[in-house]
Design a protein around this motif. Structure first.
Motif, PDB file in Angstrom:
ATOM      1  N   GLY A  33     -21.087 -18.077  29.040  1.00  0.00           N
ATOM      2  CA  GLY A  33     -20.055 -18.119  28.014  1.00  0.00           C
ATOM      3  C   GLY A  33     -20.534 -18.761  26.724  1.00  0.00           C
ATOM      4  O   GLY A  33     -19.880 -18.638  25.684  1.00  0.00           O
ATOM      5  N   GLU A  34     -21.676 -19.455  26.760  1.00  0.00           N
ATOM      6  CA  GLU A  34     -22.185 -20.157  25.582  1.00  0.00           C
ATOM      7  C   GLU A  34     -23.390 -19.470  24.953  1.00  0.00           C
ATOM      8  O   GLU A  34     -23.890 -19.937  23.928  1.00  0.00           O
ATOM      9  N   VAL A  35     -23.868 -18.397  25.559  1.00  0.00           N
ATOM     10  CA  VAL A  35     -25.058 -17.693  25.066  1.00  0.00           C
ATOM     11  C   VAL A  35     -24.662 -16.267  24.694  1.00  0.00           C
ATOM     12  O   VAL A  35     -23.914 -15.606  25.413  1.00  0.00           O
ATOM     13  N   MET A  36     -25.191 -15.800  23.566  1.00  0.00           N
ATOM     14  CA  MET A  36     -24.864 -14.468  23.063  1.00  0.00           C
ATOM     15  C   MET A  36     -25.892 -13.433  23.510  1.00  0.00           C
ATOM     16  O   MET A  36     -27.068 -13.751  23.694  1.00  0.00           O
ATOM     17  N   CYS A  37     -25.433 -12.229  23.657  1.00  0.00           N
ATOM     18  CA  CYS A  37     -26.336 -11.113  23.929  1.00  0.00           C
ATOM     19  C   CYS A  37     -26.957 -10.699  22.598  1.00  0.00           C
ATOM     20  O   CYS A  37     -26.240 -10.443  21.633  1.00  0.00           O
ATOM     21  N   PRO A  38     -28.284 -10.623  22.511  1.00  0.00           N
ATOM     22  CA  PRO A  38     -28.919 -10.260  21.235  1.00  0.00           C
ATOM     23  C   PRO A  38     -28.704  -8.798  20.849  1.00  0.00           C
ATOM     24  O   PRO A  38     -28.903  -8.426  19.702  1.00  0.00           O
ATOM     25  N   VAL A  39     -28.274  -7.963  21.786  1.00  0.00           N
ATOM     26  CA  VAL A  39     -28.105  -6.534  21.503  1.00  0.00           C
ATOM     27  C   VAL A  39     -26.695  -6.228  21.006  1.00  0.00           C
ATOM     28  O   VAL A  39     -26.510  -5.633  19.949  1.00  0.00           O
ATOM     29  N   CYS A  40     -25.688  -6.648  21.774  1.00  0.00           N
ATOM     30  CA  CYS A  40     -24.316  -6.246  21.441  1.00  0.00           C
ATOM     31  C   CYS A  40     -23.521  -7.313  20.697  1.00  0.00           C
ATOM     32  O   CYS A  40     -22.433  -7.036  20.210  1.00  0.00           O
ATOM     33  N   GLY A  41     -24.013  -8.547  20.611  1.00  0.00           N
ATOM     34  CA  GLY A  41     -23.329  -9.574  19.836  1.00  0.00           C
ATOM     35  C   GLY A  41     -22.141 -10.209  20.515  1.00  0.00           C
ATOM     36  O   GLY A  41     -21.328 -10.854  19.855  1.00  0.00           O
ATOM     37  N   THR A  42     -21.998 -10.019  21.821  1.00  0.00           N
ATOM     38  CA  THR A  42     -20.936 -10.693  22.568  1.00  0.00           C
ATOM     39  C   THR A  42     -21.594 -11.722  23.484  1.00  0.00           C
ATOM     40  O   THR A  42     -22.810 -11.741  23.645  1.00  0.00           O
ATOM     41  N   ASP A  74     -32.517 -24.684  24.731  1.00  0.00           N
ATOM     42  CA  ASP A  74     -33.683 -24.864  23.868  1.00  0.00           C
ATOM     43  C   ASP A  74     -34.708 -23.758  24.110  1.00  0.00           C
ATOM     44  O   ASP A  74     -35.302 -23.227  23.161  1.00  0.00           O
ATOM     45  N   ALA A  75     -34.915 -23.401  25.371  1.00  0.00           N
ATOM     46  CA  ALA A  75     -35.866 -22.334  25.689  1.00  0.00           C
ATOM     47  C   ALA A  75     -35.376 -20.991  25.150  1.00  0.00           C
ATOM     48  O   ALA A  75     -36.163 -20.205  24.610  1.00  0.00           O
ATOM     49  N   LEU A  76     -34.072 -20.732  25.253  1.00  0.00           N
ATOM     50  CA  LEU A  76     -33.523 -19.479  24.739  1.00  0.00           C
ATOM     51  C   LEU A  76     -33.627 -19.420  23.217  1.00  0.00           C
ATOM     52  O   LEU A  76     -33.953 -18.375  22.648  1.00  0.00           O
ATOM     53  N   VAL A  77     -33.352 -20.547  22.560  1.00  0.00           N
ATOM     54  CA  VAL A  77     -33.473 -20.592  21.100  1.00  0.00           C
ATOM     55  C   VAL A  77     -34.933 -20.383  20.689  1.00  0.00           C
ATOM     56  O   VAL A  77     -35.212 -19.693  19.702  1.00  0.00           O
ATOM     57  N   ALA A  78     -35.858 -20.946  21.437  1.00  0.00           N
ATOM     58  CA  ALA A  78     -37.280 -20.762  21.122  1.00  0.00           C
ATOM     59  C   ALA A  78     -37.681 -19.291  21.244  1.00  0.00           C
ATOM     60  O   ALA A  78     -38.502 -18.797  20.469  1.00  0.00           O
ATOM     61  N   ASN A  79     -37.108 -18.582  22.201  1.00  0.00           N
ATOM     62  CA  ASN A  79     -37.448 -17.168  22.410  1.00  0.00           C
ATOM     63  C   ASN A  79     -36.685 -16.213  21.495  1.00  0.00           C
ATOM     64  O   ASN A  79     -37.238 -15.214  21.055  1.00  0.00           O
ATOM     65  N   TYR A  80     -35.392 -16.490  21.246  1.00  0.00           N
ATOM     66  CA  TYR A  80     -34.538 -15.524  20.550  1.00  0.00           C
ATOM     67  C   TYR A  80     -34.031 -15.999  19.188  1.00  0.00           C
ATOM     68  O   TYR A  80     -33.417 -15.229  18.469  1.00  0.00           O
ATOM     69  N   GLY A  81     -34.186 -17.261  18.857  1.00  0.00           N
ATOM     70  CA  GLY A  81     -33.652 -17.796  17.605  1.00  0.00           C
ATOM     71  C   GLY A  81     -32.295 -18.445  17.833  1.00  0.00           C
ATOM     72  O   GLY A  81     -31.668 -18.294  18.888  1.00  0.00           O
ATOM     73  N   SER A  82     -31.825 -19.153  16.827  1.00  0.00           N
ATOM     74  CA  SER A  82     -30.579 -19.913  16.981  1.00  0.00           C
ATOM     75  C   SER A  82     -29.344 -19.026  17.079  1.00  0.00           C
ATOM     76  O   SER A  82     -28.279 -19.477  17.506  1.00  0.00           O
ATOM     77  N   SER A  83     -29.446 -17.759  16.715  1.00  0.00           N
ATOM     78  CA  SER A  83     -28.292 -16.861  16.809  1.00  0.00           C
ATOM     79  C   SER A  83     -27.954 -16.514  18.257  1.00  0.00           C
ATOM     80  O   SER A  83     -26.921 -15.897  18.511  1.00  0.00           O
ATOM     81  N   ILE A  84     -28.785 -16.920  19.189  1.00  0.00           N
ATOM     82  CA  ILE A  84     -28.518 -16.666  20.613  1.00  0.00           C
ATOM     83  C   ILE A  84     -27.366 -17.538  21.113  1.00  0.00           C
ATOM     84  O   ILE A  84     -26.716 -17.203  22.096  1.00  0.00           O
ATOM     85  N   LEU A  85     -27.105 -18.650  20.425  1.00  0.00           N
ATOM     86  CA  LEU A  85     -26.038 -19.557  20.843  1.00  0.00           C
ATOM     87  C   LEU A  85     -24.698 -19.097  20.268  1.00  0.00           C
ATOM     88  O   LEU A  85     -24.604 -18.716  19.107  1.00  0.00           O
ATOM     89  N   ALA A  86     -23.657 -19.148  21.095  1.00  0.00           N
ATOM     90  CA  ALA A  86     -22.331 -18.720  20.666  1.00  0.00           C
ATOM     91  C   ALA A  86     -21.729 -19.694  19.663  1.00  0.00           C
ATOM     92  O   ALA A  86     -20.943 -19.297  18.814  1.00  0.00           O
ATOM     93  N   ALA A  87     -22.078 -20.960  19.764  1.00  0.00           N
ATOM     94  CA  ALA A  87     -21.581 -21.980  18.834  1.00  0.00           C
ATOM     95  C   ALA A  87     -22.774 -22.724  18.262  1.00  0.00           C
ATOM     96  O   ALA A  87     -23.777 -22.910  18.944  1.00  0.00           O
ATOM     97  N   PRO A  88     -22.663 -23.149  17.002  1.00  0.00           N
ATOM     98  CA  PRO A  88     -23.798 -23.880  16.421  1.00  0.00           C
ATOM     99  C   PRO A  88     -24.013 -25.217  17.122  1.00  0.00           C
ATOM    100  O   PRO A  88     -23.091 -25.775  17.718  1.00  0.00           O
TER     101      PRO A  88
END
Length: 157
Positions: A33-42, A74-88
């Motif tokens: 619920g706190e991580v975004m899908c990089p493809v569809c944006g949900t 942190d690992a997800l942000v390192a791989n996909y960027g900060s836009s992977i998180l649903a909230a800043p």
């Protein structure tokens, strides 16, 4: 009122560090619920894309390895960027995303309150109701008042 506002801010800041602490035993559903899908944006819990499935599996492996939610994010942000998180993030520049809207709401409420206070002070005082000749307006011309009295007397008699 200002003292209450300051006291509320101090209490919020005092309670903020425990809320910002990392969860040592995160759940899969919480992280999805706190991580975004990089493809569809949900969020991942709403997505069935292959990329979302891959990230879900990576999260599952990291949870099984005993990592905290902060390390996983942190690992997800390192791989996909900060836009992977649903909230800043609630630190650094991301902290502005949390405080600026709250500050805007407080400033807007203060502006509306000040405008209402000034508007209520600017109204003209009500005319004295004890003087029946004024009736909320200026006095009648004596000739018109005499003529009105004559017309009313004609209907009474």
């Amino acid at each position: 009122m200002i003292r209450r506002l300051i006291a509320g801010g101090v209490i919020a800041l005092a309670l903020a560090p425990p809320a910002l602490a990392c969860n040592a035993h995160p759940s899969q559903a919480q992280l999805e619920g706190e991580v975004m899908c990089p493809v569809c944006g949900t969020t991942l819990d709403q997505s069935d894309s292959p990329a979302a499935q891959q990230i879900k599996r990576a999260i599952h492996r990291r949870i099984q390895a005993g990592e905290s939610d902060c390390r996983i994010k942190d690992a997800l942000v390192a791989n996909y960027g900060s836009s992977i998180l649903a909230a800043p993030r609630r630190s650094g520049f991301g902290l502005l995303a949390w405080w600026v809207p709250l500050g805007g709401i407080v400033v807007a409420a203060l502006a509306v309150g000040l405008a209402a206070w000034r508007w209520s002070r600017r109204r003209e005082p009500e005319p004295a109701a004890s003087d029946p000749s004024l009736n909320g307006r200026g006095a009648l011309d004596p000739a018109i008042e005499r003529r009105l009295d004559e017309e009313l007397a004609r209907y009474d008699g």
